[in-house]
Write a protein that holds these residues in place. Structure first.
Motif, PDB file in Angstrom:
ATOM      1  N   ASN A 144       0.908  -1.037   0.134  1.00  0.00           N
ATOM      2  CA  ASN A 144      -0.059   0.011  -0.120  1.00  0.00           C
ATOM      3  C   ASN A 144       0.985   1.334  -0.029  1.00  0.00           C
ATOM      4  O   ASN A 144       0.543   2.200  -0.688  1.00  0.00           O
ATOM      5  CB  ASN A 144      -0.913  -0.018   1.045  1.00  0.00           C
ATOM      6  N   LEU A 145       1.935   1.165   0.420  1.00  0.00           N
ATOM      7  CA  LEU A 145       3.017   2.362   0.525  1.00  0.00           C
ATOM      8  C   LEU A 145       3.455   2.527  -0.789  1.00  0.00           C
ATOM      9  O   LEU A 145       3.642   3.791  -1.213  1.00  0.00           O
ATOM     10  CB  LEU A 145       4.130   2.148   1.596  1.00  0.00           C
ATOM     11  N   LEU A 146       3.437   1.578  -1.513  1.00  0.00           N
ATOM     12  CA  LEU A 146       4.257   1.677  -2.825  1.00  0.00           C
ATOM     13  C   LEU A 146       3.131   2.143  -4.134  1.00  0.00           C
ATOM     14  O   LEU A 146       3.565   2.293  -5.017  1.00  0.00           O
ATOM     15  CB  LEU A 146       4.705   0.390  -3.449  1.00  0.00           C
ATOM     16  N   VAL A 147       1.840   1.784  -3.667  1.00  0.00           N
ATOM     17  CA  VAL A 147       0.733   2.163  -4.620  1.00  0.00           C
ATOM     18  C   VAL A 147       0.929   3.572  -5.521  1.00  0.00           C
ATOM     19  O   VAL A 147       1.142   3.524  -6.921  1.00  0.00           O
ATOM     20  CB  VAL A 147      -0.601   1.991  -4.149  1.00  0.00           C
ATOM     21  N   PHE A 148       1.176   4.517  -4.784  1.00  0.00           N
ATOM     22  CA  PHE A 148       1.383   5.770  -5.482  1.00  0.00           C
ATOM     23  C   PHE A 148       2.874   6.425  -5.157  1.00  0.00           C
ATOM     24  O   PHE A 148       2.798   7.805  -5.058  1.00  0.00           O
ATOM     25  CB  PHE A 148       0.196   6.915  -4.946  1.00  0.00           C
ATOM     26  N   ALA A 149       3.684   5.556  -4.542  1.00  0.00           N
ATOM     27  CA  ALA A 149       4.975   6.224  -4.268  1.00  0.00           C
ATOM     28  C   ALA A 149       5.546   6.780  -5.745  1.00  0.00           C
ATOM     29  O   ALA A 149       6.336   8.004  -5.534  1.00  0.00           O
ATOM     30  CB  ALA A 149       5.840   4.806  -3.801  1.00  0.00           C
ATOM     31  N   SER A 150       5.790   6.230  -6.893  1.00  0.00           N
ATOM     32  CA  SER A 150       5.973   6.852  -8.137  1.00  0.00           C
ATOM     33  C   SER A 150       5.324   8.168  -8.236  1.00  0.00           C
ATOM     34  O   SER A 150       6.130   8.952  -8.925  1.00  0.00           O
ATOM     35  CB  SER A 150       5.898   5.798  -9.169  1.00  0.00           C
ATOM     36  N   LEU A 151       4.124   8.211  -8.076  1.00  0.00           N
ATOM     37  CA  LEU A 151       3.288   9.494  -8.432  1.00  0.00           C
ATOM     38  C   LEU A 151       4.042  10.445  -7.494  1.00  0.00           C
ATOM     39  O   LEU A 151       4.203  11.538  -8.092  1.00  0.00           O
ATOM     40  CB  LEU A 151       1.866   9.144  -8.226  1.00  0.00           C
ATOM     41  N   GLY A 174      -6.353  12.032  -2.939  1.00  0.00           N
ATOM     42  CA  GLY A 174      -7.418  12.166  -4.001  1.00  0.00           C
ATOM     43  C   GLY A 174      -7.389  10.886  -4.757  1.00  0.00           C
ATOM     44  O   GLY A 174      -8.413  10.108  -5.027  1.00  0.00           O
ATOM     45  N   CYS A 175      -6.176  10.402  -5.176  1.00  0.00           N
ATOM     46  CA  CYS A 175      -5.960   9.313  -6.261  1.00  0.00           C
ATOM     47  C   CYS A 175      -6.539   7.975  -5.409  1.00  0.00           C
ATOM     48  O   CYS A 175      -7.187   7.178  -5.955  1.00  0.00           O
ATOM     49  CB  CYS A 175      -4.742   9.177  -6.702  1.00  0.00           C
ATOM     50  N   SER A 176      -5.970   7.814  -4.142  1.00  0.00           N
ATOM     51  CA  SER A 176      -6.641   6.453  -3.437  1.00  0.00           C
ATOM     52  C   SER A 176      -7.907   6.521  -3.045  1.00  0.00           C
ATOM     53  O   SER A 176      -8.531   5.525  -3.317  1.00  0.00           O
ATOM     54  CB  SER A 176      -5.971   6.571  -2.046  1.00  0.00           C
ATOM     55  N   ILE A 177      -8.622   7.720  -2.873  1.00  0.00           N
ATOM     56  CA  ILE A 177     -10.165   7.545  -2.782  1.00  0.00           C
ATOM     57  C   ILE A 177     -10.807   7.241  -3.837  1.00  0.00           C
ATOM     58  O   ILE A 177     -11.970   6.799  -3.893  1.00  0.00           O
ATOM     59  CB  ILE A 177     -10.492   9.204  -2.355  1.00  0.00           C
ATOM     60  N   LEU A 178     -10.130   7.774  -5.231  1.00  0.00           N
ATOM     61  CA  LEU A 178     -10.746   7.306  -6.403  1.00  0.00           C
ATOM     62  C   LEU A 178     -10.807   5.777  -6.528  1.00  0.00           C
ATOM     63  O   LEU A 178     -11.929   5.162  -6.960  1.00  0.00           O
ATOM     64  CB  LEU A 178     -10.082   8.065  -7.371  1.00  0.00           C
ATOM     65  N   VAL A 179      -9.689   5.155  -6.143  1.00  0.00           N
ATOM     66  CA  VAL A 179      -9.476   3.903  -6.330  1.00  0.00           C
ATOM     67  C   VAL A 179     -10.507   3.177  -5.292  1.00  0.00           C
ATOM     68  O   VAL A 179     -11.050   1.985  -5.803  1.00  0.00           O
ATOM     69  CB  VAL A 179      -8.000   3.487  -5.986  1.00  0.00           C
ATOM     70  N   GLU A 180     -10.435   3.586  -4.193  1.00  0.00           N
ATOM     71  CA  GLU A 180     -11.406   2.775  -3.016  1.00  0.00           C
ATOM     72  C   GLU A 180     -12.711   2.866  -3.680  1.00  0.00           C
ATOM     73  O   GLU A 180     -13.607   1.952  -3.335  1.00  0.00           O
ATOM     74  CB  GLU A 180     -11.154   3.351  -1.716  1.00  0.00           C
ATOM     75  N   THR A 181     -13.117   4.198  -4.219  1.00  0.00           N
ATOM     76  CA  THR A 181     -14.422   4.282  -4.728  1.00  0.00           C
ATOM     77  C   THR A 181     -14.849   3.385  -5.652  1.00  0.00           C
ATOM     78  O   THR A 181     -15.926   2.599  -6.092  1.00  0.00           O
ATOM     79  CB  THR A 181     -14.928   5.714  -5.084  1.00  0.00           C
ATOM     80  N   ASN A 200      -1.716   4.722   1.479  1.00  0.00           N
ATOM     81  CA  ASN A 200      -1.473   5.023   0.278  1.00  0.00           C
ATOM     82  C   ASN A 200      -0.793   6.662   0.097  1.00  0.00           C
ATOM     83  O   ASN A 200       0.070   6.916  -0.278  1.00  0.00           O
ATOM     84  CB  ASN A 200      -2.633   5.032  -0.728  1.00  0.00           C
ATOM     85  N   THR A 201      -1.481   7.501   1.047  1.00  0.00           N
ATOM     86  CA  THR A 201      -1.093   8.776   1.091  1.00  0.00           C
ATOM     87  C   THR A 201       0.154   8.979   1.658  1.00  0.00           C
ATOM     88  O   THR A 201       1.016   9.794   1.268  1.00  0.00           O
ATOM     89  CB  THR A 201      -2.194   9.560   1.871  1.00  0.00           C
ATOM     90  N   THR A 202       0.394   8.184   2.620  1.00  0.00           N
ATOM     91  CA  THR A 202       1.933   8.002   3.537  1.00  0.00           C
ATOM     92  C   THR A 202       2.926   7.873   2.406  1.00  0.00           C
ATOM     93  O   THR A 202       4.046   8.442   2.475  1.00  0.00           O
ATOM     94  CB  THR A 202       1.856   7.149   4.757  1.00  0.00           C
ATOM     95  N   GLY A 203       2.597   6.696   1.645  1.00  0.00           N
ATOM     96  CA  GLY A 203       3.658   6.494   0.680  1.00  0.00           C
ATOM     97  C   GLY A 203       4.194   7.409  -0.290  1.00  0.00           C
ATOM     98  O   GLY A 203       5.201   7.712  -0.407  1.00  0.00           O
ATOM     99  N   ALA A 204       2.934   8.112  -0.743  1.00  0.00           N
ATOM    100  CA  ALA A 204       3.149   9.153  -1.757  1.00  0.00           C
ATOM    101  C   ALA A 204       4.128  10.275  -1.107  1.00  0.00           C
ATOM    102  O   ALA A 204       4.950  10.830  -1.759  1.00  0.00           O
ATOM    103  CB  ALA A 204       1.950   9.730  -2.354  1.00  0.00           C
TER     104      ALA A 204
END
Length: 234
Positions: A144-151, A174-181, A200-204
């Motif tokens: 979960n930390l890596l999901v939006f790490a590149s972003l 915002g991106c994580s909320i869209l995915v969960e939705t 996800n947000t912490t990883g980003a």
């Protein structure tokens, strides 16, 4: 009494080569550790079979690694095109664009992969913070930390508007909320959890801090455009 001359500071190019070498060694070590599971999916992936490759974690990771040279070639082509047009810094912009896509799309694919009973099992939501965190396990938290790490790492390098920690946090959330939705709306038999958004947000944010030295500033904004030719002196 003679004083010894101070040691010269290593040039930036040398430091860059050392960092690239360490990154290559780290990647090679990681591949050596996970070579067994990845090779299990290799025959199906090489044959282009959906089942056993693109619907499994090992298969998606393997195809991400296989596509890495193509992504590097794409970044190089974009950089050369920018340099020919007089755009600076060509390599930073090109690597950031390709890195955001290559490092984010596979994780989005994994998060949107359906569970055992998609469309049948009722949609589930977990809105109590930290309740699911204790059941994720180390692998789940790291994933979960890596999901939006590149972003989070590359977006501030590419876009000056995102070059601040609060904005990266907002982007990741915002991106994580869209995915969960989307997981909830499409009934993928996955739990839409607030803890996923938090991790996800912490990883980003952590990835953004790691790239802070290369963040783009407002003063860099005009450099996306080709440099106008110098007017000849009258």
């Amino acid at each position: 009494m003679t004083h010894s001359a101070p040691l010269p500071t290593p040039p930036r190019r040398t430091r860059r080569i050392v960092l690239i070498g360490l990154a290559v060694l780290g990647l090679a070590g990681a591949l050596y550790v996970v070579r067994g599971p990845l090779m299990m999916s290799a025959p199906r992936c090489m044959a282009g079979r959906w089942h056993g490759c693109f619907d499994t974690f090992n298969g998606v990771v393997l195809m991400t690694l296989v596509a890495l040279p193509l992504s590097l070639l794409m970044a190089g082509a974009l950089a050369l095109r920018r340099r020919a047009a007089g755009v600076a810094p060509a390599w930073r912009l090109s690597l950031a664009e390709v890195g955001m896509v290559h490092g984010t799309v596979p994780f989005l694919w994994l998060t949107m992969m359906p569970g055992a009973a998609p469309g049948i099992a009722p949609a589930r939501v977990s809105l109590v913070p930290l309740r699911d965190l204790v059941t994720m396990g180390t692998l789940g938290i790291v994933g979960n930390l890596l999901v939006f790490a590149s972003l989070g790492f590359f977006a501030p390098m590419r876009f000056a508007a995102s070059a601040s920690l609060p904005r990266v946090l907002a982007l990741g959330a915002g991106c994580s909320i869209l995915v969960e939705t989307a997981q909830y709306v499409f009934q993928l038999d996955r739990v839409s959890s607030v803890d996923d958004v938090l991790v996800n947000t912490t990883g980003a944010a952590l990835a953004a801090l790691a790239s802070r030295h290369w963040w783009r500033t407002r003063g860099d904004a005009p450099s996306d455009r080709p440099r106008p030719a110098m007017a000849s002196a009258a």
